[in-house]
Design an enzyme around this catalytic site. Sequence first.
Site, PDB file in Angstrom:
ATOM      1  N   SER A 104      49.030 -57.686   8.371  1.00  9.79           N
ATOM      2  CA  SER A 104      49.042 -56.868   9.582  1.00  9.79           C
ATOM      3  C   SER A 104      50.474 -56.545   9.974  1.00  9.79           C
ATOM      4  O   SER A 104      51.429 -57.025   9.357  1.00  9.79           O
ATOM      5  CB  SER A 104      48.337 -57.603  10.726  1.00  9.79           C
ATOM      6  OG  SER A 104      49.161 -58.658  11.164  1.00  9.79           O
ATOM      7  N   LYS A 105      50.595 -55.733  11.007  1.00  6.35           N
ATOM      8  CA  LYS A 105      51.905 -55.228  11.428  1.00  6.35           C
ATOM      9  C   LYS A 105      52.925 -56.346  11.660  1.00  6.35           C
ATOM     10  O   LYS A 105      54.114 -56.156  11.447  1.00  6.35           O
ATOM     11  CB  LYS A 105      51.759 -54.425  12.720  1.00  6.35           C
ATOM     12  CG  LYS A 105      51.060 -53.104  12.486  1.00  6.35           C
ATOM     13  CD  LYS A 105      51.621 -52.036  13.404  1.00  6.35           C
ATOM     14  CE  LYS A 105      50.885 -50.723  13.262  1.00  6.35           C
ATOM     15  NZ  LYS A 105      50.825 -50.235  11.889  1.00  6.35           N
ATOM     16  N   ARG A 106      52.421 -57.505  12.113  1.00  7.71           N
ATOM     17  CA  ARG A 106      53.400 -58.543  12.429  1.00  7.71           C
ATOM     18  C   ARG A 106      54.097 -59.076  11.171  1.00  7.71           C
ATOM     19  O   ARG A 106      55.126 -59.721  11.244  1.00  7.71           O
ATOM     20  CB  ARG A 106      52.765 -59.656  13.268  1.00  7.71           C
ATOM     21  CG  ARG A 106      51.968 -60.629  12.503  1.00  7.71           C
ATOM     22  CD  ARG A 106      51.165 -61.547  13.429  1.00  7.71           C
ATOM     23  NE  ARG A 106      50.014 -62.040  12.715  1.00  7.71           N
ATOM     24  CZ  ARG A 106      50.029 -63.128  11.965  1.00  7.71           C
ATOM     25  NH1 ARG A 106      51.124 -63.839  11.850  1.00  7.71           N
ATOM     26  NH2 ARG A 106      48.941 -63.500  11.329  1.00  7.71           N
TER      27      ARG A 106
END
Length: 491
Positions: free
Chosen positions: A260-262
């Site tokens: 994911s984006k993190r």
Amino acid sequence: MSEVRVRIAPSPSGNLHIGTARTALFNYLFAKKNNGKFVLRIEDTDAERTSQEYIKNIFDSLKALGLNWDEGPDIGGPYGPYTQSERFDIYPKYVQELLDKGFAYECFCTPEELEAEKEEAQKNKKPYVYSKKCENLTEEEKAKLRAEGRKPAIRFNISKAQKAFHDSSILEFDDLVKGKLHVDTDLLGDFVIMKSNGAPTYNYAVVIDDMLMKISHVIRGEDHISNTFKQILIFEALGAEVPRFGHLGMILAPDRSKLSKRHGATAVSEFVEKGYLTEALINFVALLGWSPSDGQEIKPVEEIAADFRINEVSSSNSIFEYDKLNWMNSHYIKMLSIPELKEKLKPYLTKYDLTELTDAQYTRMVEITYEPLTLLSDITDAVPYFFGEDVEIDERAKETLETETAQEVLKTFMDQAVDWDWTEENLHEKLEAFRGYYKEKGIKPKVTMWAIRAAVTGRLCGADMTAILAIIGKDKTFHRVKAAMKQTLQS
Ligand code: GLU
């Protein structure tokens, strides 16, 4: 089905995800390997989450990766349209067929009633399966419900289809990647194929489209396995040929959670903006679940296509290692030609005035700076000293400049260099002699050069010093050396 026809069917609810790019690639490779067709279909039935911007991003990203489709929304094809929202007039017909054959029924349950069923299941710690309350409603009962203003959704009758085509409640299929997979269809629950507002649901629309587009093989992420069982039954209920299915393991982040984006970039366009080459990205995603037979990991997509076999794709999850991608990217950067680099680096040099350099100077700048780059965007911070009159001097360079040796070196440099012919070739010779002169005085050549580098570039490391001097020219060199001497003397 004789012809191999595969598809990538992204939902435009975001920019093209790197995981979807891998699915697209495996489909593309499978098509290439089998002289088949690769189809692009946009699954935009969820109007609220769809945007034109995402559709454009999907097109652009797939194209940038070289995953060109044979049929699709923009170029058409024999089984179009290839955008689901343009196919809404097609879907009701097959709903009617399923209703007529008894494989589907009208469901008048309200959201509240369904919620109550779910809560009940939860209370009893049972997996929720729709009660089939509406399966056998009489015409009178239905008329009464309609009169109340209720509009029915259409549900697929799992058990009816299962019984019609299989001996028990177990449904099995032979997955191209994972081998035999099965489910007890009693646990699936009759699902909605058309909502009360007439909109088809994913599991239904996908079957109709795959059927009408004559898709022979469906290759997609393993998160779709539970859908596949439902879809197989719809194909069977419609008397259609069931495609072969292949499910790819998931792509996980290095910490084994969902990517994911993190963790960093996830959309292809984001990677590109950050300075990854599409050649590196495509090579990298190919290795998420597939390994080349010769163990050679750096492989252009044409070679991958020749070597790719879907049954050799690993059925387990893959870890998305950003470090490995970085390594691969730096490798691909080194494989580019100088003219290619000159073009590809330009978007990352917009903060500088490129017109300060002649084409020959820009070429030389690229030649001496590209090798250490991991990302194309690394060029931004690698080259500030080629532009503008002055440079910012960093701490380490400042410390160097403050030494007596540096001051002495720079003074002599100014005295001598004033007569130098400022070509790279000549500078090479002169600087060699200059270092030699100080070496005899017991000053290491690298220390001599640090002084000049610190003054001219404001840092202690960077590209080839002779070439830098040649590119920025005598005037700028002198201006910066003088400025550095003055600045450090004052401090
Ligand atoms: N539209 C689906 C998705 O984006 C693809 C489904 C499929 O490949 O069947 O997940």
